[in-house]
Design a protein around this motif. Structure first.
Motif, PDB file in Angstrom:
ATOM      1  N   ARG A 153      96.431  34.956  50.509  1.00 42.17           N
ATOM      2  CA  ARG A 153      95.362  34.994  51.515  1.00 42.17           C
ATOM      3  C   ARG A 153      95.820  34.370  52.833  1.00 42.17           C
ATOM      4  NH1 ARG A 153      90.064  35.650  52.454  1.00 42.17           N
ATOM      5  NH2 ARG A 153      89.074  34.208  53.922  1.00 42.17           N
ATOM      6  N   LEU A 154      96.662  33.337  52.789  1.00 38.97           N
ATOM      7  CA  LEU A 154      97.120  32.696  54.025  1.00 38.97           C
ATOM      8  C   LEU A 154      97.898  33.672  54.909  1.00 38.97           C
ATOM      9  CD1 LEU A 154      98.267  29.179  52.736  1.00 38.97           C
ATOM     10  CD2 LEU A 154      96.228  29.727  54.096  1.00 38.97           C
ATOM     11  N   THR A 199      93.858  34.775  58.944  1.00 41.67           N
ATOM     12  CA  THR A 199      94.139  33.550  59.698  1.00 41.67           C
ATOM     13  C   THR A 199      93.049  32.521  59.443  1.00 41.67           C
ATOM     14  OG1 THR A 199      92.936  34.315  61.656  1.00 41.67           O
ATOM     15  CG2 THR A 199      95.279  34.895  61.504  1.00 41.67           C
ATOM     16  N   GLU A 200      93.278  31.305  59.912  1.00 42.30           N
ATOM     17  CA  GLU A 200      92.300  30.235  59.712  1.00 42.30           C
ATOM     18  C   GLU A 200      90.963  30.547  60.381  1.00 42.30           C
ATOM     19  OE1 GLU A 200      93.912  26.534  60.905  1.00 42.30           O
ATOM     20  OE2 GLU A 200      95.413  26.445  59.293  1.00 42.30           O
ATOM     21  N   ASP A 201      90.999  31.295  61.489  1.00 44.12           N
ATOM     22  CA  ASP A 201      89.739  31.619  62.174  1.00 44.12           C
ATOM     23  C   ASP A 201      89.135  32.946  61.692  1.00 44.12           C
ATOM     24  OD1 ASP A 201      91.606  33.292  63.215  1.00 44.12           O
ATOM     25  OD2 ASP A 201      91.275  32.775  65.312  1.00 44.12           O
ATOM     26  N   GLU A 231      91.912  39.202  60.191  1.00 46.78           N
ATOM     27  CA  GLU A 231      92.657  39.781  59.072  1.00 46.78           C
ATOM     28  C   GLU A 231      93.789  40.673  59.563  1.00 46.78           C
ATOM     29  OE1 GLU A 231      90.362  41.697  56.100  1.00 46.78           O
ATOM     30  OE2 GLU A 231      88.740  40.223  56.150  1.00 46.78           O
ATOM     31  N   HIS A 254      98.696  36.784  63.211  1.00 47.17           N
ATOM     32  CA  HIS A 254      99.385  35.489  63.222  1.00 47.17           C
ATOM     33  C   HIS A 254     100.245  35.351  64.487  1.00 47.17           C
ATOM     34  CE1 HIS A 254      98.185  34.676  59.083  1.00 47.17           C
ATOM     35  NE2 HIS A 254      98.607  35.886  58.747  1.00 47.17           N
TER      36      HIS A 254
END
Length: 544
Positions: A400-401, A405-407, A410, A446
């Motif tokens: 998933r990482l 992304t953290e925000d 996809e 990313h």
């Protein structure tokens, strides 16, 4: 001791029904994929987005599934009639391609309206699922003739329940499956001695589909010379045709002439049938896709075997033989509109012949080849239960990482609607047809490169050459008339847009299966498996 014996009897009955329950459970499990949050099972109705401006105002205000770049299919018209079966809504004439013609088949519009309590949104969802309910009831009714005793009964039951015609009726919310249920119930009443109730039910079935009236052949007397029996048969026959006759008179007064929408449904004897055989054999003569040819061949071989069985082995005393022979006669005059396209509508129209075939083929082992060939209609059913286009066109696998992304942004692949047709799929595969040269954009959200193993299949319906490039780098080039499996390990996806170009040496063309779209090639089962921000040690990732 008595309770123990009762337990054994019930356990034995449960074990005999277990294969039927498993088959029905699998079918329902497949159908679950058609449920879309907020839209229910409306994908089964096959609304077309291109027809949306014509839809009823209350339908346009609902949240329902419509296929992009599509004109939809027949059920979209009947679903709208079901919202206003009184036929007095001023927008119905614009919403339905031919209201006088479609309104002939009013019965299952009435049932959806009644079960939906007249509320348009409820009616829409009932219309979408009533085929499923009828399929389940039909499976239970058929146990009357195919009791759970031995593999042969199960095979015949399975062959009817999973025949292409019945499965596609459920898949597209059509009238054929519910019609077969009413015919089966009508014969059940006839065998129970309730002849007038049977005639009334078959008469009502005629309001679901006009060809259901052929089942009235069940009332023909066993003895051709029995005049008294013929008088009774004629009276019951009049009762069978009366509901549809009166309804057609009402429609003539209320709506006027139906026009020529159904004119191509019939033709001179065997014209449509032989034309379908020519279309079926073309791929094996080097013209078109053999995959399509195999599906059409299964349908044509099965229907031909069924027809020959009724034509060459008359058994007038059998009720089901008379019904099957009636539909075998219908096969002879079916027109191009019923046969055209991949697989065509004929397996749906001739569903009662398929049921009668399985009920009347002798049960000796020497008839097994005939039974199996006549039931090749099961084979194309696998791909029929495809899920709605647009639900998945690329599989992004991996941690998933790497996918998100953290925000919450996809990694995704995008197909331009101007270059690609809407996504299609079967239960096992998914694909998009291109309109010509096309590209796919893989967006890496990313701030650093990500590496992935990419796999896909390329296929065209004609002889052509396709080249795949990532930027200026050619990844693959070759012919695609036969499916080509492609795999690219350690593809480097730069931050932002990564563009893959698909080029072809020929302009798009209409495929030989009756599809009117101009297509070039299809990208099938595109999988992007993310492996990490760096390639495995000792390997160099290809750079676009």
């Amino acid at each position: 001791m008595a309770s123990l014996n009762l337990l054994r009897v019930r356990l034995a009955r449960f074990l005999r029904l277990l294969p039927h329950a498993a088959a029905a459970g699998l079918f329902l499990l497949i159908l679950v994929q058609f449920y879309l949050p907020g839209q229910g099972f409306t994908a089964l109705i096959k609304f077309g987005a291109d027809e949306a401006p014509r839809y009823l105002p209350e339908l346009r205000a609902m949240n329902f599934y419509a296929e992009r770049d599509s004109h939809g299919y027949d059920a979209q018209y009947y679903a709208q009639i079901a919202m206003h079966p009184q036929l007095n809504h001023p927008a119905l004439r614009d919403a339905v391609d031919s209201l006088p013609y479609r309104a002939r088949r009013i019965l299952f519009c009435w049932t959806a309206y009644g079960l939906g309590l007249g509320q348009p949104e409820w009616v829409l969802h009932v219309f979408a699922v009533q085929n499923i309910l009828c399929w389940l009831v039909l499976g239970w009714v058929l146990l009357r003739w195919f009791p759970p005793h031995g593999p042969q009964n199960f095979l015949r039951w399975f062959a009817v329940m999973f025949s292409f015609g019945l499965v596609v009726s459920v898949r597209d919310s059509l009238m054929d499956g519910p019609s077969l249920l009413l015919i089966a119930l009508g014969v059940l009443l006839l065998e129970a001695g309730r002849t007038w109730w049977s005639a009334l039910l078959l008469g009502v079935a005629g309001l679901g589909k006009e060809t259901n009236l052929i089942a009235g052949a069940a009332f023909a007397p066993d003895n051709w010379l029995d005049r008294a029996a013929w008088r009774g048969a004629v009276m019951r026959g009049l009762l069978v045709v009366a509901p549809l006759f009166l309804w057609l008179l009402f429609l003539q007064v209320r709506l006027g002439a139906a026009g020529d929408l159904g004119a191509r449904n019939f033709d001179w004897p065997f014209f449509g049938y032989l034309g379908k055989w020519r279309e079926t054999l073309q791929p094996f003569l080097g013209e078109g896709s053999r995959e399509i040819g195999r599906g059409n061949a299964c349908v044509m071989i099965a229907l031909t075997v069924q027809w020959l069985f009724f034509a060459l082995r008359p058994r007038w005393q059998s009720v089901w033989w008379r019904i099957g022979a009636g539909y075998a006669a219908l096969l002879v005059v079916l027109g191009e509109a019923v046969w055209e396209g991949y697989l065509g509508a004929s397996p749906r129209v001739l569903l009662p012949m398929t049921l009668a075939f399985n009920l009347t083929v002798p049960r000796t082992w020497r008839w097994w080849p005939v039974l199996l060939l006549g039931n090749l209609l099961v084979w194309p059913s696998v791909d029929t239960m495809s899920s709605p286009p647009g639900t998945v066109d690329t599989r992004i696998n991996g941690p998933r990482l790497l996918r998100v992304t953290e925000d919450g942004r996809e990694l995704a692949a995008q197909f331009d609607a101007g270059e690609w047709y809407p996504h299609e799929r079967s239960y096992f595969d998914y694909w998009r047809w291109s309109r010509g040269p096309a590209h796919v954009v893989v967006q890496n959200p990313h701030p650093y490169p990500v590496f992935a193993d990419v796999s896909l299949r390329l296929k065209s319906s004609d002889e052509r050459h396709v080249t795949l490039r990532a930027g200026e780098r050619t990844l693959w080039s070759g012919p695609t008339a036969q499916p080509v499996e492609l795999a690219f390990p350690n593809v480097r996806l730069e931050p932002g847009d990564n563009v893959w170009f698909f080029d072809t040496d020929r302009p798009p063309a209409a495929p030989p299966n009756g599809d009117t779209r101009l297509i070039a090639f299809r990208v099938c089962d595109l999988v992007i498996k993310l492996t990490g921000p760096l390639p495995p040690p000792g390997q160099v990732a290809p750079r676009p």
